[in-house]
Design a protein around this motif. Structure first.
Motif, short mmCIF file in Angstrom:
data_model
loop_
_atom_site.label_atom_id
_atom_site.label_comp_id
_atom_site.label_asym_id
_atom_site.label_seq_id
_atom_site.Cartn_x
_atom_site.Cartn_y
_atom_site.Cartn_z
N ASN A 198 0.84 -1.26 0.19
CA ASN A 198 -0.07 -0.07 0.19
C ASN A 198 1.08 1.10 -0.10
N PRO A 199 1.53 1.30 -1.11
CA PRO A 199 2.26 2.35 -1.30
C PRO A 199 1.95 3.93 -2.02
N ARG A 200 2.68 5.05 -0.82
CA ARG A 200 2.27 6.45 -1.77
C ARG A 200 2.98 6.36 -2.97
N LEU A 201 3.61 5.93 -3.15
CA LEU A 201 4.57 6.19 -4.61
C LEU A 201 5.77 5.00 -5.21
N LEU A 202 4.70 4.48 -6.16
CA LEU A 202 5.07 3.40 -7.10
C LEU A 202 5.95 3.91 -7.94
N ILE A 203 7.34 3.51 -7.72
CA ILE A 203 8.55 3.23 -8.46
C ILE A 203 8.04 1.99 -10.06
N LEU A 204 8.78 1.74 -11.13
CA LEU A 204 8.84 0.54 -11.75
C LEU A 204 9.59 0.93 -12.59
N ASP A 205 11.02 -0.03 -12.94
CA ASP A 205 11.90 0.03 -13.22
C ASP A 205 12.38 -1.16 -14.51
N GLU A 206 11.72 -0.16 -15.88
CA GLU A 206 11.62 -1.49 -16.94
C GLU A 206 10.05 -1.75 -16.97
N ALA A 207 8.95 -1.20 -16.54
CA ALA A 207 7.90 -1.38 -16.53
C ALA A 207 7.56 -2.76 -17.73
N THR A 208 7.93 -3.23 -18.76
CA THR A 208 7.17 -3.94 -19.60
C THR A 208 8.17 -4.83 -20.27
N GLU A 209 9.64 -4.06 -20.51
CA GLU A 209 10.43 -4.63 -20.85
C GLU A 209 10.50 -6.08 -21.24
#
Length: 233
Positions: free
Chosen positions: A151-162
């Motif tokens: 339940n984050p306040r910020l979501l970080i995605l590194d290479e979301a669909t690579e």
């Protein structure tokens, strides 16, 4: 929400970031763009405490987090979907999700196991399968679901669909659009510029460890010279 100012970081004696500055506001979707090796993942690693900056400031929700241990930064309310997914291969889908369950949003708990499984029906079908038995796309869905379970306040995605199949990419972009509509702040790295232009509010272009351009999706769509100079291989 997230404010990065004059961030300097590297590995050993090699400096990778040279004063990177950007911000992500509450409910905003912001991208980090640039060719491979320009410092995007290094920036994420520094934000998450996986790499100690040598200079600069990182503030999240009003708190200085630069140099703090990764678990302390995560506890502030940042969920990370790392490059390479890094799920637990010997745990089932359900065990992977339950393992990270928390409420770091500071409000009502939005993401529970039933909610995440409803968001990703493929995971619901495979909830008893080991992580190692999932396809790459399913593992990426699991990595996103695992981050949401905090339940984050910020979501970080590194290479979301690579490297994912087109049908899986489309499903993940749909999920990210839903998260944006619900007001979740997102910091996103990916190479699918067309999808990013539809989804994101702002873009930060990094070249050789420095920010060389920042602006809205409309501004980036109208700037072919930026795309040609910094984003095309």
């Amino acid at each position: 929400m997230l404010i990065v100012e004059d961030l300097v970081a590297g590995y050993g004696g090699s400096r990778v970031l040279h004063g990177v500055s950007f911000s992500v506001g509450a409910g905003e979707v912001v991208t980090l763009l640039g060719r491979n090796g320009m410092g995007k993942t290094t920036t994420v690693r520094a934000v998450m405490g996986l790499l100690t900056p040598t200079a600069g400031r990182i503030r999240f929700a009003g708190n200085d987090v630069a140099g703090r241990p990764p678990h302390r930064i995560a506890q502030q309310g940042i969920g990370l979907v790392p490059e390479g997914r890094q799920i637990f291969p010997t745990l089932t889908v359900e065990e992977n999700l339950v393992a990270t369950a928390a409420n770091r949003s500071g409000g009502a708990q939005r993401w529970t196991l039933p909610e995440v499984l409803a968001l990703f029906p493929r995971l619901a079908e495979r909830r008893r399968n080991l992580g190692s038995r999932l396809s790459g796309g399913e593992q990426q869905m699991l990595a996103i679901g695992r981050a949401l379970m905090t339940n984050p306040r910020l979501l970080i995605l590194d290479e979301a669909t690579e490297g994912l199949a087109p049908i899986i990419r489309a499903e993940i972009w749909s999920v990210l659009a839903r998260l944006r509509a619900e007001g979740l702040a997102i910091l996103l790295i990916d190479k699918n510029l067309a999808a990013l232009l539809r989804l994101a509010d702002r873009h930060v272009v990094i070249e050789k460890g420095a920010v060389v351009w920042t602006g809205s999706s409309d501004a980036l769509a109208a700037a072919p010279e930026v795309r040609d100079t910094y984003l095309h291989v």
